[in-house]
Design a protein around this motif. Structure first.
Motif, PDB file in Angstrom:
ATOM      1  N   LEU A  91       4.498  -3.720  -6.679  1.00  0.00           N
ATOM      2  CA  LEU A  91       3.849  -4.503  -6.869  1.00  0.00           C
ATOM      3  C   LEU A  91       4.091  -5.633  -8.344  1.00  0.00           C
ATOM      4  CD1 LEU A  91       0.218  -3.132  -6.673  1.00  0.00           C
ATOM      5  CD2 LEU A  91       0.807  -5.401  -5.902  1.00  0.00           C
ATOM      6  N   PRO A  92       4.484  -5.191  -9.314  1.00  0.00           N
ATOM      7  CA  PRO A  92       4.910  -5.987 -10.314  1.00  0.00           C
ATOM      8  C   PRO A  92       5.733  -7.214  -9.931  1.00  0.00           C
ATOM      9  CG  PRO A  92       5.008  -4.008 -11.083  1.00  0.00           C
ATOM     10  CD  PRO A  92       4.771  -3.777  -9.778  1.00  0.00           C
ATOM     11  N   PHE A 143       9.601 -15.165   0.452  1.00  0.00           N
ATOM     12  CA  PHE A 143       9.275 -14.120  -0.398  1.00  0.00           C
ATOM     13  C   PHE A 143      10.421 -13.125  -0.805  1.00  0.00           C
ATOM     14  CE2 PHE A 143       7.715  -9.866  -0.904  1.00  0.00           C
ATOM     15  CZ  PHE A 143       6.737  -9.923  -2.073  1.00  0.00           C
ATOM     16  N   ARG A 144      10.671 -13.124  -1.830  1.00  0.00           N
ATOM     17  CA  ARG A 144      11.857 -12.188  -2.062  1.00  0.00           C
ATOM     18  C   ARG A 144      11.540 -11.499  -3.511  1.00  0.00           C
ATOM     19  NH1 ARG A 144      17.051 -15.930  -2.399  1.00  0.00           N
ATOM     20  NH2 ARG A 144      17.685 -14.272  -3.828  1.00  0.00           N
ATOM     21  N   LEU A 145      12.154 -10.331  -3.404  1.00  0.00           N
ATOM     22  CA  LEU A 145      11.862  -9.241  -4.748  1.00  0.00           C
ATOM     23  C   LEU A 145      13.160  -9.288  -5.730  1.00  0.00           C
ATOM     24  CD1 LEU A 145       9.695  -6.480  -3.291  1.00  0.00           C
ATOM     25  CD2 LEU A 145       8.786  -8.630  -4.496  1.00  0.00           C
ATOM     26  N   ASP A 146      14.159  -9.915  -5.275  1.00  0.00           N
ATOM     27  CA  ASP A 146      15.684  -9.758  -6.003  1.00  0.00           C
ATOM     28  C   ASP A 146      15.726 -11.211  -6.613  1.00  0.00           C
ATOM     29  OD1 ASP A 146      15.982 -11.404  -3.818  1.00  0.00           O
ATOM     30  OD2 ASP A 146      17.706 -10.501  -2.889  1.00  0.00           O
ATOM     31  N   ARG A 176       0.806  -1.253  -0.177  1.00  0.00           N
ATOM     32  CA  ARG A 176      -0.025  -0.144  -0.012  1.00  0.00           C
ATOM     33  C   ARG A 176       0.654   1.252   0.061  1.00  0.00           C
ATOM     34  NH1 ARG A 176      -5.298  -0.957   1.182  1.00  0.00           N
ATOM     35  NH2 ARG A 176      -5.642  -2.878   2.085  1.00  0.00           N
ATOM     36  N   GLU A 177       1.966   1.151   0.736  1.00  0.00           N
ATOM     37  CA  GLU A 177       2.772   2.261   0.967  1.00  0.00           C
ATOM     38  C   GLU A 177       4.043   2.459  -0.373  1.00  0.00           C
ATOM     39  OE1 GLU A 177       4.815   1.668   4.360  1.00  0.00           O
ATOM     40  OE2 GLU A 177       2.935   1.974   5.708  1.00  0.00           O
ATOM     41  N   GLU A 204      -2.958  -6.285 -16.330  1.00  0.00           N
ATOM     42  CA  GLU A 204      -4.242  -6.674 -15.757  1.00  0.00           C
ATOM     43  C   GLU A 204      -4.082  -6.863 -14.241  1.00  0.00           C
ATOM     44  OE1 GLU A 204      -6.431  -8.391 -19.737  1.00  0.00           O
ATOM     45  OE2 GLU A 204      -5.381  -9.887 -18.090  1.00  0.00           O
ATOM     46  N   LEU A 205      -3.145  -7.792 -13.934  1.00  0.00           N
ATOM     47  CA  LEU A 205      -3.222  -7.913 -12.341  1.00  0.00           C
ATOM     48  C   LEU A 205      -2.485  -6.774 -11.551  1.00  0.00           C
ATOM     49  CD1 LEU A 205      -1.485 -11.834 -12.846  1.00  0.00           C
ATOM     50  CD2 LEU A 205      -3.948 -11.057 -12.118  1.00  0.00           C
ATOM     51  N   ARG A 206      -1.381  -6.248 -12.197  1.00  0.00           N
ATOM     52  CA  ARG A 206      -0.894  -4.918 -11.391  1.00  0.00           C
ATOM     53  C   ARG A 206      -2.127  -3.941 -11.322  1.00  0.00           C
ATOM     54  NH1 ARG A 206      -0.037  -0.102 -13.479  1.00  0.00           N
ATOM     55  NH2 ARG A 206       0.360  -0.914 -15.527  1.00  0.00           N
ATOM     56  N   VAL A 207      -2.708  -3.814 -12.295  1.00  0.00           N
ATOM     57  CA  VAL A 207      -3.815  -2.630 -12.161  1.00  0.00           C
ATOM     58  C   VAL A 207      -5.027  -3.245 -11.200  1.00  0.00           C
ATOM     59  CG1 VAL A 207      -5.891  -1.577 -13.109  1.00  0.00           C
ATOM     60  CG2 VAL A 207      -3.728  -1.591 -14.287  1.00  0.00           C
TER      61      VAL A 207
END
Length: 387
Positions: free
Chosen positions: A260-261, A318-321, A254-255, A346-349
């Motif tokens: 998100l992608p 969970f990792r974003l890298d 949210r912040e 679509e999923l991002r939006v």
């Protein structure tokens, strides 16, 4: 003509209650115990990332021509596949996908805003399924009047799959083709006055210096739509469930919605929206120490390969890298999903709007989600509270 070999002894029962009650956990165990395993229902299943990648990269040995029915182009091999694939890709060019974002956002805003606050809702039926149907109709140029029939079709398809009623599933498939036939007939009758959309475009497309025939057009639209309805529904449910279970990550996104992608791809790596794809061996091959004969069926287990510890370490970390090239969410090789950019948009939006237009969403205490069963993934019911 391929000769069918003698059947090996089964290593597991892919339709047992234990497997169907928690597919992801069951496939994790199989990847560790028997990474190339035979079952009467699925044939040979490949659970490891390396083995799945090998099959994806070797389309000469692992053929996609597995169905008796025409499947354009996912059920084709080169050179036949190549011309159809080029045709399909033209409809997912970046400019067309980017131009779809405002309409996708309007649909997302409307659906998220309509969710009741402070009472139990089902995120699958009240958001995920409706979103999947509405964006698919919007992208293809199909009328809003199809929304309700398609939602009813999704429910009937789910019930038939749950009951393993093959005759009902066949009738439901024919019903879907009926919708496509009506759309095509209306456009042919309208001629030059037909709406300018992808569905009309297909009536003008040519392949190998001839127009697409009716069966080919129906196959393309069926593959796009049935696949999209199932996977997008699964994706929205999986994403909503994970963020509800992980409130700190929900607050973080949210912040910082720019994350998100990567977060979406990572969550869907852990819990695949598409369980598997089929192949057939064109020649004898050894993989994972098992000998597979020509003509035998092979199932690529995305839901396991994307959780392989040899590639990802702890699959639930969970990792974003992570290296995005290792994530098989949208496939790989000549059959990599042509609509990946569209699906990501679509999923991002929809997740941007869900986070932006709510304060929080949580699972309902004492109420368990209903896990979807093979061949579906995700959830068929997801009780949730939205504030």
């Amino acid at each position: 003509m391929r000769l069918m070999p003698d059947k090996p002894q089964p290593d597991w029962d892919s339709r047992s209650d234990t497997v169907l009650s928690d597919q992801i956990a069951a496939y994790d165990k199989m990847r560790s115990r028997c990474p190339v395993a035979y079952s009467d229902y699925l044939g040979w299943s490949l659970f490891g990332h390396e083995d799945v990648v090998r099959a994806l990269d070797d389309h000469r040995t692992f053929s996609s021509e597995v169905s008796r029915h025409l499947s354009v182009p996912s059920g084709m091999d080169p050179p036949r596949h190549t011309a159809y694939r080029r045709l399909i890709e033209r409809h997912f060019e970046p400019e067309r996908v980017e131009a779809f974002e405002p309409l996708c956002r309007a649909i997302s805003v409307d659906l998220v805003s309509s969710l009741e606050r402070g009472v139990e809702i089902d995120l699958v039926t009240q958001l995920a399924q409706r979103f999947a149907v509405q964006i698919q109709c919007a992208f293809l140029g199909w009328p809003d009047s199809l929304h309700q029939p398609l939602l009813q079709w999704v429910q009937k398809n789910h019930e038939a799959t749950l009951a393993r009623d093959t005759s009902a599933m066949a009738a439901i498939a024919l019903e879907f083709d009926g919708y496509i036939n009506q759309l095509l007939a209306a456009r042919r009758e309208a001629g030059a006055a037909a709406p300018e959309d992808i569905t009309s475009d297909l009536l003008r497309e040519r392949v190998n210096d001839r127009p697409l025939n009716h069966e080919e057009i129906v196959s393309i639209l069926r593959n796009w739509t049935v696949g999209e309805l199932g996977t997008i529904t699964a994706c929205v449910g999986i994403l909503g469930h994970y963020l509800a279970e992980n409130p700190q990550l929900q607050r973080r996104l949210r912040e910082g919605p720019h994350q998100l992608p990567a977060a979406i791809d990572e969550i869907l790596r852990m819990h695949a929206p598409l369980i598997s794809n089929r192949r057939v061996a064109t020649r004898p091959v050894e993989i994972g120490g098992r000998k597979i004969a020509a003509g035998e069926r092979v199932t690529l287990m995305w839901a396991s390969a994307n959780r392989d510890e040899a590639i990802f370490g702890d699959p639930d970390d969970f990792r974003l890298d992570r290296d995005p090239a290792q994530n098989l969410l949208y496939g790989r090789g000549i059959h990599v999903c042509p609509g990946a950019q569209l699906a990501r948009l679509e999923l991002r939006v929809v997740m941007e709007e869900l986070l932006k237009r709510t304060r929080k969403f949580t699972l309902v205490p004492g109420r368990q989600p209903t896990i979807a069963i093979y061949p579906a993934s995700g959830f068929s019911g997801l009780p949730m509270l939205v504030a």
